[in-house]
Scaffold this active site. Structure first.
Site, PDB file in Angstrom:
ATOM      1  N   CYS A  62     -21.853 -43.782  16.819  1.00 13.34           N
ATOM      2  CA  CYS A  62     -22.233 -43.797  18.232  1.00 13.34           C
ATOM      3  C   CYS A  62     -21.758 -45.091  18.904  1.00 13.34           C
ATOM      4  CB  CYS A  62     -23.734 -43.573  18.374  1.00 13.34           C
ATOM      5  SG  CYS A  62     -24.166 -42.943  19.987  1.00 13.34           S
ATOM      6  N   HIS A 157     -25.352 -39.449  14.736  1.00 15.89           N
ATOM      7  CA  HIS A 157     -26.149 -40.334  13.892  1.00 15.89           C
ATOM      8  C   HIS A 157     -26.553 -39.653  12.588  1.00 15.89           C
ATOM      9  CE1 HIS A 157     -27.164 -43.531  16.848  1.00 15.89           C
ATOM     10  NE2 HIS A 157     -26.939 -42.573  17.720  1.00 15.89           N
ATOM     11  N   GLU A 159     -27.645 -40.907   9.984  1.00 16.10           N
ATOM     12  CA  GLU A 159     -28.816 -41.554   9.368  1.00 16.10           C
ATOM     13  C   GLU A 159     -30.120 -40.943   9.875  1.00 16.10           C
ATOM     14  OE1 GLU A 159     -27.083 -42.806  11.794  1.00 16.10           O
ATOM     15  OE2 GLU A 159     -28.452 -43.771  13.212  1.00 16.10           O
TER      16      GLU A 159
HETATM   17  N1  GLN Z   1     -24.607 -44.998  25.133  1.00 14.55           N
HETATM   18  C1  GLN Z   1     -24.556 -46.050  24.150  1.00 14.55           C
HETATM   19  C2  GLN Z   1     -23.403 -47.008  24.422  1.00 14.55           C
HETATM   20  O1  GLN Z   1     -22.658 -46.830  25.335  1.00 14.55           O
HETATM   21  C3  GLN Z   1     -24.459 -45.489  22.752  1.00 14.55           C
HETATM   22  C4  GLN Z   1     -25.705 -44.737  22.392  1.00 14.55           C
HETATM   23  C5  GLN Z   1     -26.015 -44.717  20.920  1.00 14.55           C
HETATM   24  O2  GLN Z   1     -25.540 -45.542  20.134  1.00 14.55           O
HETATM   25  N2  GLN Z   1     -26.886 -43.808  20.534  1.00 14.55           N
HETATM   26  O3  GLN Z   1     -23.223 -47.951  23.703  1.00 14.55           O
END
Ligand code: GLN
Length: 178
Positions: A62, A157, A159
């Protein structure tokens, strides 16, 4: 934490001296613009870029995927990434309507069963350059997992589920690189 459950000797990395002691790194979810600011403030960004260039295995989930992308779309003003993955990612690509969702993804490299993927204000990979390749796509074709040599990135994610095959793949890369 997942890496310890999988038998790895895992330790947090927040500064350069801690980075020196590891042979691989997971960049977790969170907020990429904050990671960018803190890593530059604490002098971690440059040494980490150097380690990535030397081939250290890194897995970004992410916000971590955003940090590994060479190009970040819809970035905050002045936001930088560490780079390494030959991709362009778009932050918050699912907008407010679909902030968070879960779906099953076919990941041919991981085999059966499909991976149950949890997306939270997730990015998507808009462009995959010639050095990177897609590992998984949504039903509409948008890329959400990529690999390039020792670098691995997922928009979601793993995890948050009990399916640790992506983390295992990362650890296999770490062990192979040692
Ligand atoms: N929207 C977040 C970002 O731009 C990422 C979100 C996440 O890691 N769950 O960094």
């Amino acid at each position: 934490m997942v890496l310890r459950e999988l038998g790895a000797d895992a330790t947090p990395v927040r500064r350069e001296s801690e980075l020196d002691g590891v042979t691989g790194l997971v960049i977790p979810g969170g907020e990429s613009s904050v990671m960018d600011k803190l890593s530059r403030t604490f002098g971690l960004a440059q040494p980490l870029k150097a380690r990535i260039a030397e081939g250290m295995p890194v897995y970004g989930t992410c916000a971590g995927l955003i940090m590994l992308a060479d190009t970040v779309l819809d970035a905050m003003a002045g936001q930088q990434s560490f780079g390494g993955l030959d991709i362009a990612v778009r932050r918050n690509a699912f907008g407010n309507q679909l902030d968070s969702f879960e779906t099953d993804l076919d990941v041919p490299e991981l085999g059966e069963p499909p991976v149950h993927a949890v997306f939270i204000r997730a990015p998507v990979v808009e462009t995959v350059g010639p050095r990177a390749h897609a590992l998984a796509t949504l039903a509409d074709g948008r890329v959400v997992a990529v690999e390039q040599g020792n670098l691995l990135g997922t928009s979601f994610h793993p995890e948050m589920t009990d399916d640790y095959r992506f983390h295992q793949r990362f650890l296999d890369t770490v062990r192979a690189a040692e």
